[in-house]
Design an enzyme around this catalytic site. Structure first.
Site, mmCIF file in Angstrom:
data_model
loop_
_atom_site.group_PDB
_atom_site.id
_atom_site.type_symbol
_atom_site.label_atom_id
_atom_site.label_comp_id
_atom_site.label_asym_id
_atom_site.label_seq_id
_atom_site.Cartn_x
_atom_site.Cartn_y
_atom_site.Cartn_z
ATOM 1 N N VAL A 23 0.934 -1.185 0.088
ATOM 2 C CA VAL A 23 0.039 -0.135 0.008
ATOM 3 C C VAL A 23 0.823 1.318 0.046
ATOM 4 C CG1 VAL A 23 -1.727 1.330 1.384
ATOM 5 C CG2 VAL A 23 -1.897 -1.170 1.226
ATOM 6 N N ARG A 72 -8.864 -4.056 18.545
ATOM 7 C CA ARG A 72 -10.368 -4.256 18.552
ATOM 8 C C ARG A 72 -10.945 -3.047 19.210
ATOM 9 N NH1 ARG A 72 -9.383 -10.070 18.773
ATOM 10 N NH2 ARG A 72 -9.656 -10.827 16.720
ATOM 11 N N THR A 126 -6.954 -11.735 7.586
ATOM 12 C CA THR A 126 -7.358 -12.723 8.597
ATOM 13 C C THR A 126 -7.024 -14.021 8.506
ATOM 14 O OG1 THR A 126 -9.520 -13.674 9.821
ATOM 15 C CG2 THR A 126 -9.867 -12.657 7.514
ATOM 16 N N GLY A 171 -10.792 -20.184 14.948
ATOM 17 C CA GLY A 171 -11.825 -20.011 13.993
ATOM 18 C C GLY A 171 -13.249 -20.222 15.233
ATOM 19 N N GLU A 188 -8.971 -37.991 11.442
ATOM 20 C CA GLU A 188 -10.130 -38.912 11.672
ATOM 21 C C GLU A 188 -11.354 -38.673 11.750
ATOM 22 O OE1 GLU A 188 -6.900 -39.688 13.051
ATOM 23 O OE2 GLU A 188 -6.779 -41.393 11.431
ATOM 24 N N SER A 215 -3.040 -44.422 16.277
ATOM 25 C CA SER A 215 -3.350 -43.097 16.729
ATOM 26 C C SER A 215 -4.589 -42.228 15.906
ATOM 27 C CB SER A 215 -2.002 -41.893 16.364
ATOM 28 O OG SER A 215 -2.012 -41.670 14.877
ATOM 29 N N ARG A 255 -1.288 -17.411 14.897
ATOM 30 C CA ARG A 255 -1.373 -16.029 14.320
ATOM 31 C C ARG A 255 -0.078 -15.455 13.770
ATOM 32 N NH1 ARG A 255 -6.178 -13.591 16.987
ATOM 33 N NH2 ARG A 255 -4.714 -11.955 17.586
#
Ligand code: F6P
Length: 322
Positions: A23, A72, A126, A171, A188, A215, A255
């Site tokens: 940008v 935020r 995100t 999420g 699985e 497993s 993240r």
């Protein structure tokens, strides 16, 4: 347009720095001034703004996080907060904005762009990949690769100990990280917020799954409705006391980290397109890539939408985990 303000907001994602760089450099290329805004809408309100040049974005394309920091903002949800933000932008002669973030970022941008006469273009940043108007969001590719690295390691120890692992991935509103990584690690079962969790089907699957498997891995998205990985783990321990079950929550490692090549290229493409789009008159839109081509989508269409889960993905898990 003479002076573009750039900010990152909401949860950070790997590749945001590559987007900021694109940008800033594209704006300078078109002889615009650029102002960096720290901590997203918080910085707009408090006036934490500074001029950016080519050097301020040198050597950041490979770095995770965001040099502009992020937040935020609760205050920006109020009309008074947005007024303070607008006044600060005016004071610094900022006449266009590029916001990098996800759903919350564009919700704020949509309201702001309607209240005040300032064009805003958004870049999809995100790890959740939960926006309409782009095939992938900046950070998703890196995050899913971080997840598969981690779960491959968990698989090693699970296999050695004949254990069942419940692994929680991020999420809270979206199962797209869980779905793709679940396929990639040979899980699985995958539990996601978009589908109702059928515990009996899960028990059946764990019981009937190939018996010589030593497993088992169940990938659970954070927002899964039965209560997340610890609750699922508790239920499974009750139901199968003879299984050696462990829970692992991957958390915020998803993240961070160096952005993948795909995220850097995506960030660079949409970063260039955002400035060129502003110059062409785009406003109140997110710029993404759909089928390889740059596409602009109005904020209201990009956000707060239920993203259809491709049923083939769930079917693939069923077929391949047998
Ligand atoms: O939206 C990105 C995201 O990482 C989600 O996947 C997750 O649910 C949320 O942010 C976590 O937010 P925080 O960093 O505030 O814990």
């Amino acid at each position: 347009i003479k002076n573009v303000g750039v900010y990152t907001s909401g949860g950070d994602s790997p590749g945001m720095n590559a987007a900021i760089r694109a940008v800033v450099r594209t704006a300078l290329y078109h002889n615009l001034e650029v102002t960096g805004i720290r901590r997203g809408y918080e910085g707009m309100i408090t006036g934490d703004l500074f001029p950016m040049d080519r050097k301020s974005v040198a050597n950041i394309i490979q770095r995770g996080g965001t040099i502009l920091k992020t937040a935020r903002s609760e205050q920006f949800k109020t009309a008074e907060g947005r007024k303070m933000a607008y006044d600060n932008l005016k004071k610094h002669k900022i006449d266009a904005l590029v916001g990098i973030g996800g759903d919350g970022t564009f919700t704020g941008a949509k309201v702001f762009g309607k209240e005040y006469d300032i064009p805003v273009v958004g870049l999809p940043g995100t790890i959740d990949n939960d926006l309409i108007g782009t095939d992938f969001t900046i950070g998703y590719d890196t995050a899913i690769n971080t997840v598969i690295d981690a779960v491959d390691k968990i698989r090693d120890t699970a296999e050695s100990h004949d254990r069942l692992f419940i692994v929680e991935v991020m999420g809270r509103d979206s199962g797209l990280i869980a779905l793709r990584t679940g396929i990639a690690v040979g899980a699985e079962a995958i539990l996601i917020p978009e589908t109702k969790t059928d515990l009996n089907a899960l028990y059946h699957k764990l019981e009937q799954g190939r018996r010589d498997k030593s497993s088992k891995i169940v990938i659970v998205a954070e927002g899964e409705e039965a209560g997340g990985a610890f609750e699922i783990g508790r239920l499974i321990k009750d139901r199968f006391p003879n299984y050696d079950t462990r829970v692992s929550v991957l958390g915020h490692i998803q993240r961070g980290g160096r952005p993948s090549c795909q995220d850097r290229v995506l960030a660079s493409r949409v970063g260039v397109a955002a400035i060129e789009g502003l110059l062409e008159g785009h406003r109140n839109e997110m710029v993404g890539i759909i089928n390889g081509e740059v596409a602009f989508t109005p904020f209201e269409n990009a956000i707060k939408h239920f993203i259809e889960i491709n049923p083939n993905f769930l079917k693939i898990v069923d077929i391949l985990s047998l």
